[in-house]
Enzyme design. Sequence first.
Site, PDB file in Angstrom:
ATOM      1  CB  SER A 195      -1.013  -0.109   1.159  1.00  0.00           C
ATOM      2  OG  SER A 195      -0.003  -0.022   2.178  1.00  0.00           O
ATOM      3  NE  ARG A 196      -0.634   5.723  -4.225  1.00  0.00           N
ATOM      4  CZ  ARG A 196       0.063   5.945  -5.173  1.00  0.00           C
ATOM      5  NH1 ARG A 196       1.284   6.570  -4.992  1.00  0.00           N
ATOM      6  NH2 ARG A 196      -0.075   5.655  -6.362  1.00  0.00           N
ATOM      7  CB  ALA A 197       2.919   6.720   3.333  1.00  0.00           C
ATOM      8  CB  ILE A 198      -2.135   4.538   6.148  1.00  0.00           C
ATOM      9  CG1 ILE A 198      -2.472   3.592   5.159  1.00  0.00           C
ATOM     10  CG2 ILE A 198      -3.337   4.933   6.727  1.00  0.00           C
ATOM     11  CD1 ILE A 198      -3.181   2.324   5.533  1.00  0.00           C
ATOM     12  CB  THR A 199      -0.325   7.206   9.861  1.00  0.00           C
ATOM     13  OG1 THR A 199       0.361   6.015  10.274  1.00  0.00           O
ATOM     14  CG2 THR A 199      -1.594   7.115   9.908  1.00  0.00           C
ATOM     15  CG  ASP A 257      -5.603  -0.312  12.949  1.00  0.00           C
ATOM     16  OD1 ASP A 257      -6.306  -0.732  12.074  1.00  0.00           O
ATOM     17  OD2 ASP A 257      -4.442   0.187  12.758  1.00  0.00           O
ATOM     18  CB  SER A 265      -6.974  -5.357   6.702  1.00  0.00           C
ATOM     19  OG  SER A 265      -6.408  -4.325   5.766  1.00  0.00           O
TER      20      SER A 265
END
Lengths: 506, 506
Positions: A195-199, A257, A265
């Site tokens: 994935s791309r960065a979330i945080t 979360d 997920s």
Amino acid sequence: MELKIKYLDIQETQDIVFLNVKDAIKERIDPGEKIIVKKSDSSYSSSAVLTKNLIPEGFIGIPLEKSKHYNHLENEVVEVLPDVNMELIHISKKKIDGKILTNEEVRKFVGGIISGNIDSVVISSFLTTTQILGTSTKEVEYLTRAMAETGTMIRFDKGPIMDVHSIGGVPGNKTALLTIPIVASAGLYIPKTSSRAITSPAGTADVVEVISPIDFPPEKLKEIVKTTGGCLAWSGVLNLTPADEKIVEVERKLHIDPEPIILASVLSKKYAMGAEFLLIDMPMGEGTKVNTWENARKLASNFTELGSALGMHVEVAVTYGGQPIGNAVGPALEAREALMALERKQSGSLTEKAIGLAAILLELGKKADVGKGKAMARDILESGKALEKFREIIAAQGGQSDIKPEEIPLGKFKETILSEDSGYITKVDNATIVKVAKILGAPFDKGAGLLLNYKVGDRVEKDDIIVELYAESKERLLSAKRFLDYNRIFQTEGMILKRFPGFKVI
Amino acid sequence: MELKIKYLDIQETQDIVFLNVKDAIKERIDPGEKIIVKKSDSSYSSSAVLTKNLIPEGFIGIPLEKSKHYNHLENEVVEVLPDVNMELIHISKKKIDGKILTNEEVRKFVGGIISGNIDSVVISSFLTTTQILGTSTKEVEYLTRAMAETGTMIRFDKGPIMDVHSIGGVPGNKTALLTIPIVASAGLYIPKTSSRAITSPAGTADVVEVISPIDFPPEKLKEIVKTTGGCLAWSGVLNLTPADEKIVEVERKLHIDPEPIILASVLSKKYAMGAEFLLIDMPMGEGTKVNTWENARKLASNFTELGSALGMHVEVAVTYGGQPIGNAVGPALEAREALMALERKQSGSLTEKAIGLAAILLELGKKADVGKGKAMARDILESGKALEKFREIIAAQGGQSDIKPEEIPLGKFKETILSEDSGYITKVDNATIVKVAKILGAPFDKGAGLLLNYKVGDRVEKDDIIVELYAESKERLLSAKRFLDYNRIFQTEGMILKRFPGFKVI
């Protein structure tokens, strides 16, 4: 049930449509019950009014205004279904009441999330309930399968399929750029999606994107893997688990979360990719997702158990997460560092971690005997085979396969931070590093980030350059520098840790 | 903090604005922190970039594009505040973690609901948590006060202020139309506000609306009460508890109704109206909100306890809710029945319940000695004083104060249902009555509803007219009639209770 449209010249104040009582009885639709009226290009929910004579059998009476609104033609065929919304609400309520959901209920709920029949308010309630009450092992399995099976499922005709996933929390973790080519070099399939960065300031996808396209439709991705054995792709465009995206959207608003959702997920995406052997990289340390051995052990056994229910061998490697992996944080800086490591121009924690993870995968994939994986991984890296494989994968992805590390453009504006003290470094603060990298513009500005010249245990002298900052804008650079006037990345023995300025300073 | 706008000619990919570091330090705004930029007609949230030189002290730098979007003029003054959103999220998370919220936190949360700073997804999470984990007594008190104090608060200069509220669940409960004039006749203030139907076929407001306006601004309402001692108004336009409306909206989507929220919702409105003595009518029986003595006792003591914390004397009367009050269900039918009872043309459960409730209020308000309230209430009703007071209140509200019961228009279309059996009625099914009334069009079609000719214990003979149905549309009437072919309102000994038709019928 398919019915033909009949216009009804009535004033409509409420949302109603008319059904012949015989059709209603066939479909067990009660008067006043909500039904869905579906055409190819639209669908809406209305209350059913039942009639014996006004509407003949096989027809649905729709008030004129509504007919116009939805471009209905007289005698046009529409599909009529009971509105499942209430059923979905009952599933959410059952969970609130502490009861265990069945496989069918979980599938319906996930289906409702994807179709949009479930409001985000109901997703929020479901997530909150999961956070407070948890879920049974079976429920997580149902959820994982449902999330995968409602999206793209990719299957390869050769096995075994290996995969590796980091649950995150440690900055600078560009390890996959080394691990994937090492494992693929040994002849294993490892179709890595990330994935791309979330945080964080850079996800694996953000780093790879500096030198290569990362989004491919399923067929193209299969071709890349068939040719090279591996890939370094973004999961976004593959639409692996569309339900997950809607769930994540609500989780971000709630800033929660729940662990069962983390499990579902992660594993649903890997299940969708057909992974048979999955290695989970679980960084442990201050600021990461697990910070005690007890938590790590519990989460690891939950991953393994769920994997086994899905027919997947899941192994967990708890890794050191107390400071960044390698020295670079930020997309371009990390791409450069990974490429240098592949070129054997740099060694250290990045190389060691990549070799450690690759070793486990080589042993799981039966390419190395138990205990021999590390030597094999190191050999693949040091012989230059990993670099060659990396260039091959990037070429297959249509990227700059021949780029040299020093050719990767960094932020135009640069600043250095000097040490204010002398001493041994006792701590590197991950949270401050993440904050500084984001102030600098990462992950959106590819060239933004920071380079740490020291790590824990190093001796530093006053006025040594300890950190280099890179940014695409001067303001961001100054802003980060100002932040570092009051917050420290490194701690040495005896130093002041943070200053809280009063109201009248500077 | 007020700052002047300075245009910044920069490309903006992220949502950022620029502050001078001195201003930021004054307001304790960290780099990257979210702040709110507020003008009289707009407000938005952005990340703060801090600068020492680019933006002088007292100014805020806003990218040109954004300035245009928000119609900012150079040197125009805007207000800059830290974004409280994260703070509100922390409050919701604290609750999920099972911790008790402080008064200040509850007030901030309620403020956030009203200002729109809290997303409905977060309200959903809060309600779900409340449903699962409950709340402390103190938290409900904070919530009640905050909900009242963020809306209109009405205070009268004469006391004591009496009020009565039914928690609902029994059809045909038009009691307030008798109770209020009885109590007001005795010289007490009873400013009754009520809601429209939420899930029932008629709320008190819907019934009164048949013959009178019900929505008044606060000053007008005070005048009505000052003149007549009472009112029968709708709470909607008064804006008593704006937070409650947003909460109810989410509750409806989730189909949950947590008890602490019921308590806060009811008592906040009464607290806002300045009630000093409140009588809660708590119908008990199948399909109502309380169905066992244990539940009734618990809910009653929670009402009383919360009332006392608010300085309000709250008494609870558990009433019979096993069948409708009186014989009419639906706005116009109920208005007609109430008027007939006030004219002493009808007696029965409606009259008895109204007298019982009024008696308690007369005793609480010290107009009757303990034990003498009932006689006094009955005397007020039978002497015609209650009717006179009712007409006075309706006149003050601008309604049809002289209307006769038989002049109230009912639904144009009428049908009768005949008994299929002979026997004693053992049960009247509230849920079926509610469903039929809603199929007929109540509460939206004022004339829609049903009239029960029999109640529990009555002897009925085959082919007696047991129910009369009224509707504004023929289709709705037929739809209800068809529904009653398969569902029964009355049960007599030995009869078939419901038929489940097969697939091929009629």
